[in-house]
Write an enzyme that holds these catalytic residues in place. Structure first.
Site, PDB file in Angstrom:
ATOM      1  N   ASP A  42      35.598  34.333  33.322  1.00 33.97           N
ATOM      2  CA  ASP A  42      34.802  33.922  32.160  1.00 33.97           C
ATOM      3  C   ASP A  42      34.385  32.458  32.304  1.00 33.97           C
ATOM      4  O   ASP A  42      33.254  32.077  31.998  1.00 33.97           O
ATOM      5  CB  ASP A  42      35.623  34.122  30.878  1.00 33.97           C
ATOM      6  N   GLY A  90      42.036  49.757  44.848  1.00 36.14           N
ATOM      7  CA  GLY A  90      40.907  49.751  43.910  1.00 36.14           C
ATOM      8  C   GLY A  90      39.788  48.831  44.375  1.00 36.14           C
ATOM      9  O   GLY A  90      39.887  48.216  45.441  1.00 36.14           O
ATOM     10  N   ARG A  99      42.476  52.386  21.162  1.00 33.11           N
ATOM     11  CA  ARG A  99      43.063  51.153  21.672  1.00 33.11           C
ATOM     12  C   ARG A  99      44.589  51.270  21.843  1.00 33.11           C
ATOM     13  O   ARG A  99      45.160  50.816  22.832  1.00 33.11           O
ATOM     14  CB  ARG A  99      42.729  50.017  20.715  1.00 33.11           C
ATOM     15  N   HIS A 144      40.684  37.520  26.987  1.00 30.57           N
ATOM     16  CA  HIS A 144      39.668  38.003  27.933  1.00 30.57           C
ATOM     17  C   HIS A 144      39.062  39.275  27.341  1.00 30.57           C
ATOM     18  O   HIS A 144      39.420  40.397  27.715  1.00 30.57           O
ATOM     19  CB  HIS A 144      40.264  38.287  29.313  1.00 30.57           C
ATOM     20  N   ASN A 194      49.115  51.203  29.403  1.00 29.16           N
ATOM     21  CA  ASN A 194      49.346  50.013  30.213  1.00 29.16           C
ATOM     22  C   ASN A 194      50.779  49.514  30.086  1.00 29.16           C
ATOM     23  O   ASN A 194      51.321  48.948  31.043  1.00 29.16           O
ATOM     24  CB  ASN A 194      48.323  48.932  29.880  1.00 29.16           C
ATOM     25  N   GLY A 251      44.439  43.031  35.515  1.00 28.46           N
ATOM     26  CA  GLY A 251      44.196  44.348  34.901  1.00 28.46           C
ATOM     27  C   GLY A 251      44.126  44.253  33.388  1.00 28.46           C
ATOM     28  O   GLY A 251      44.959  43.593  32.759  1.00 28.46           O
ATOM     29  N   ASN A 252      43.145  44.892  32.812  1.00 37.13           N
ATOM     30  CA  ASN A 252      42.902  44.804  31.361  1.00 37.13           C
ATOM     31  C   ASN A 252      43.750  45.772  30.553  1.00 37.13           C
ATOM     32  O   ASN A 252      44.080  46.842  31.045  1.00 37.13           O
ATOM     33  CB  ASN A 252      41.424  45.083  31.085  1.00 37.13           C
ATOM     34  N   GLY A 260      47.330  47.771  42.554  1.00 33.26           N
ATOM     35  CA  GLY A 260      45.973  48.326  42.503  1.00 33.26           C
ATOM     36  C   GLY A 260      45.224  48.012  43.788  1.00 33.26           C
ATOM     37  O   GLY A 260      44.006  47.846  43.806  1.00 33.26           O
ATOM     38  N   ALA A 261      45.983  47.957  44.882  1.00 32.86           N
ATOM     39  CA  ALA A 261      45.434  47.471  46.151  1.00 32.86           C
ATOM     40  C   ALA A 261      44.301  48.339  46.687  1.00 32.86           C
ATOM     41  O   ALA A 261      43.448  47.864  47.427  1.00 32.86           O
ATOM     42  CB  ALA A 261      46.557  47.384  47.183  1.00 32.86           C
TER      43      ALA A 261
HETATM   44  P1  NAD Z   1      39.908  50.379  40.071  1.00 34.90           P
HETATM   45  O1  NAD Z   1      40.048  51.554  39.151  1.00 34.90           O
HETATM   46  O2  NAD Z   1      38.897  50.367  41.153  1.00 34.90           O
HETATM   47  O3  NAD Z   1      41.314  50.117  40.768  1.00 34.90           O
HETATM   48  C1  NAD Z   1      42.516  50.102  40.065  1.00 34.90           C
HETATM   49  C2  NAD Z   1      43.595  50.540  41.025  1.00 34.90           C
HETATM   50  O4  NAD Z   1      44.839  50.392  40.355  1.00 34.90           O
HETATM   51  C3  NAD Z   1      43.485  52.001  41.456  1.00 34.90           C
HETATM   52  O5  NAD Z   1      43.480  52.079  42.873  1.00 34.90           O
HETATM   53  C4  NAD Z   1      44.722  52.653  40.858  1.00 34.90           C
HETATM   54  O6  NAD Z   1      45.259  53.676  41.676  1.00 34.90           O
HETATM   55  C5  NAD Z   1      45.663  51.440  40.790  1.00 34.90           C
HETATM   56  N1  NAD Z   1      46.783  51.596  39.859  1.00 34.90           N
HETATM   57  C6  NAD Z   1      46.805  52.264  38.675  1.00 34.90           C
HETATM   58  N2  NAD Z   1      48.045  52.245  38.165  1.00 34.90           N
HETATM   59  C7  NAD Z   1      48.807  51.538  39.025  1.00 34.90           C
HETATM   60  C8  NAD Z   1      50.181  51.189  39.050  1.00 34.90           C
HETATM   61  N3  NAD Z   1      51.014  51.581  38.081  1.00 34.90           N
HETATM   62  N4  NAD Z   1      50.645  50.472  40.095  1.00 34.90           N
HETATM   63  C9  NAD Z   1      49.824  50.100  41.091  1.00 34.90           C
HETATM   64  N5  NAD Z   1      48.509  50.421  41.136  1.00 34.90           N
HETATM   65  C10 NAD Z   1      48.012  51.123  40.108  1.00 34.90           C
HETATM   66  O7  NAD Z   1      39.757  49.120  39.111  1.00 34.90           O
HETATM   67  P2  NAD Z   1      39.242  47.653  39.492  1.00 34.90           P
HETATM   68  O8  NAD Z   1      37.767  47.618  39.360  1.00 34.90           O
HETATM   69  O9  NAD Z   1      39.876  47.215  40.749  1.00 34.90           O
HETATM   70  O10 NAD Z   1      39.803  46.838  38.238  1.00 34.90           O
HETATM   71  C11 NAD Z   1      41.171  46.690  38.055  1.00 34.90           C
HETATM   72  C12 NAD Z   1      41.455  46.108  36.672  1.00 34.90           C
HETATM   73  O11 NAD Z   1      40.929  44.787  36.562  1.00 34.90           O
HETATM   74  C13 NAD Z   1      40.827  46.897  35.510  1.00 34.90           C
HETATM   75  O12 NAD Z   1      41.777  46.931  34.453  1.00 34.90           O
HETATM   76  C14 NAD Z   1      39.645  46.029  35.108  1.00 34.90           C
HETATM   77  O13 NAD Z   1      39.284  46.251  33.765  1.00 34.90           O
HETATM   78  C15 NAD Z   1      40.239  44.662  35.316  1.00 34.90           C
HETATM   79  N6  NAD Z   1      39.292  43.555  35.408  1.00 34.90           N
HETATM   80  C16 NAD Z   1      39.686  42.352  34.868  1.00 34.90           C
HETATM   81  C17 NAD Z   1      38.859  41.262  34.950  1.00 34.90           C
HETATM   82  C18 NAD Z   1      39.277  39.927  34.367  1.00 34.90           C
HETATM   83  O14 NAD Z   1      38.451  39.005  34.371  1.00 34.90           O
HETATM   84  N7  NAD Z   1      40.493  39.716  33.868  1.00 34.90           N
HETATM   85  C19 NAD Z   1      37.619  41.372  35.575  1.00 34.90           C
HETATM   86  C20 NAD Z   1      37.254  42.591  36.145  1.00 34.90           C
HETATM   87  C21 NAD Z   1      38.099  43.688  36.047  1.00 34.90           C
HETATM   88  C1  LMR Z   2      34.998  41.838  33.255  1.00 33.45           C
HETATM   89  O1  LMR Z   2      35.121  40.842  32.542  1.00 33.45           O
HETATM   90  O2  LMR Z   2      34.121  41.937  34.129  1.00 33.45           O
HETATM   91  C2  LMR Z   2      35.922  43.008  33.039  1.00 33.45           C
HETATM   92  O3  LMR Z   2      37.077  42.593  32.359  1.00 33.45           O
HETATM   93  C3  LMR Z   2      35.214  44.102  32.314  1.00 33.45           C
HETATM   94  C4  LMR Z   2      36.036  45.355  32.188  1.00 33.45           C
HETATM   95  O4  LMR Z   2      36.068  45.889  31.065  1.00 33.45           O
HETATM   96  O5  LMR Z   2      36.611  45.811  33.196  1.00 33.45           O
END
Ligand code: NAD
Ligand code: LMR
Length: 328
Positions: free
Chosen positions: A160, A15, A99, A188, A106, A131-132, A12-13
């Site tokens: 968190d 993103g 869901r 999470h 995913n 990634g969620n 997801g580089a």
């Molecule tokens: P984003 O949509 O900006 O970027 C995600 C990127 O992943 C995109 O560039 C997309 O092309 C790429 N992607 C999709 N499928 C892929 C694959 N199979 N292989 C490689 N790359 C792939 O999203 P973001 O804001 O960067 O967030 C990424 C994830 O992190 C989301 O699932 C978000 O919910 C999660 N997140 C988790 C937490 C946490 O605390 N655990 C916090 C914030 C966000």
């Molecule tokens: C966060 O905790 O900020 C993210 O996991 C929220 C989300 O749904 O992407």
């Protein structure tokens, strides 16, 4: 002899988290100021061009520790030789998606990534899933990497944890570094349980400094729903704070947590605190000798038990759902 670069794969580089994360990894904040890194970026084909743009910017920073960047749209070469894997790219929930649909979409990402890690990762690989739904995505990847020790797969609850530190410090008017021994338990998600009952503020029990109404009506829901509040305010999910937490998680995993404190990470349960073995659930953890260990022997009150159980129940349901879909 100069140290060989550590291979860091980031999915997801292109993103928004990727953009906030890569420059910090390349500058030495992930592994330390003496450790050169080689970045391996994985994206879907449509986003490779954008990842190339980010790579151009990384080049333009002339980071002394960055020994090279490769970009892939295939997980196999992207994870070949990987030492640290940051699995950020995931399929977001879109309108009308149930869901089960989200878990299935995913599964299509984390199953092949787990297989690729199994096939080519370095012996010391460490995996952090951002990634969620992070805990269950980590479980999917882990279940497809039978040759990698299960404890190398983790999911991120450090954001968190940091949110909980920040809320408590603001409430008590103390610095975050005055607070120790906070814990995030469970998933999470909004069911997570931020636990202050073992926390200390400048050596005093935090529970003596706050009242139960603030805890139940303010602190716990604010921390648990902070991700949604950020989305509401920013129009996009947290990115820089998520990247920061990923840096904190890996840095502590590799370099160890400070004596006298612990942090939170979702790791494979060994059955501690009644969390079913094999679930990837958040615990109070320390890192010693490069491995996470669950802090043992904490007393769990009825108040905490109920909340831990509710979040663990959600994780069990997610595991059952991906099991029924044949994803684990
Ligand atoms: P984003 O949509 O900006 O970027 C995600 C990127 O992943 C995109 O560039 C997309 O092309 C790429 N992607 C999709 N499928 C892929 C694959 N199979 N292989 C490689 N790359 C792939 O999203 P973001 O804001 O960067 O967030 C990424 C994830 O992190 C989301 O699932 C978000 O919910 C999660 N997140 C988790 C937490 C946490 O605390 N655990 C916090 C914030 C966000
Ligand atoms: C966060 O905790 O900020 C993210 O996991 C929220 C989300 O749904 O992407």
């Amino acid at each position: 002899m100069a140290q060989a670069p550590v291979n860091v794969t980031v999915t997801g580089a292109a993103g928004q988290i990727g953009y906030a994360l890569l420059f910090r990894v390349a500058s030495g904040q992930l592994l330390g100021a003496d450790t050169p890194v080689r970045l391996k970026l994985l994206e879907i084909p449509q986003a490779v061009k954008a990842a190339e743009g980010t790579a151009m910017e990384l080049d333009d920073c002339a980071f002394p520790l960055l020994s090279g960047i490769d970009i892939y749209d295939d997980p196999r070469p992207a994870f070949d030789g990987v030492n640290v894997a940051l699995l950020v790219g995931a399929r977001p929930r879109t309108k009308g998606m149930e869901r089960g649909d989200l878990l299935e979409a995913n599964g299509g990402i984390f199953k092949p990534q787990g297989e690729a890690i199994n096939a080519g990762a370095a012996d010391d690989v460490r995996v952090l899933v951002v990634g969620n739904p992070a805990n269950t995505n980590a479980l999917i990847a882990q279940s497809h990497a039978p040759d990698v020790p299960a404890d190398r797969f983790t999911a991120m609850t450090r954001l968190d944890h940091n949110r909980a530190l920040s809320q408590l410090s603001a409430k008590l008017g103390v610095g975050v570094s005055d607070i120790s021994k906070l814990t995030i338990w469970g998933n999470h998600s909004a069911t997570q349980y931020p636990d202050i009952f073992h926390a200390e503020v400048a050596g005093k029990p935090a529970s003596e400094l706050i009242d139960e109404a603030w805890l139940t009506d303010d602190f716990i829901p604010t921390v648990a729903k902070r991700g949604a509040a950020i989305i509401e305010a920013r129009g996009a999910s947290s990115a820089a704070s998520a990247a920061n937490a990923a840096i904190d998680h890996v840095y502590d995993w590799v370099n160890g947590t400070p004596e006298g404190d612990w942090t939170s990470a979702a790791i494979v349960s060994d059955g501690s605190y009644g969390v079913p073995e094999g679930l990837i659930s958040s615990f109070p953890v320390v890192s010693r000798g490069g491995a996470w260990e669950i802090v043992q022997g904490l007393e769990v009150s009825d108040f905490s038990r109920q909340r831990i159980d509710a979040s663990v129940q959600e994780l069990t349901e997610e595991r059952d759902a991906v099991g029924a879909l044949g994803l684990i």
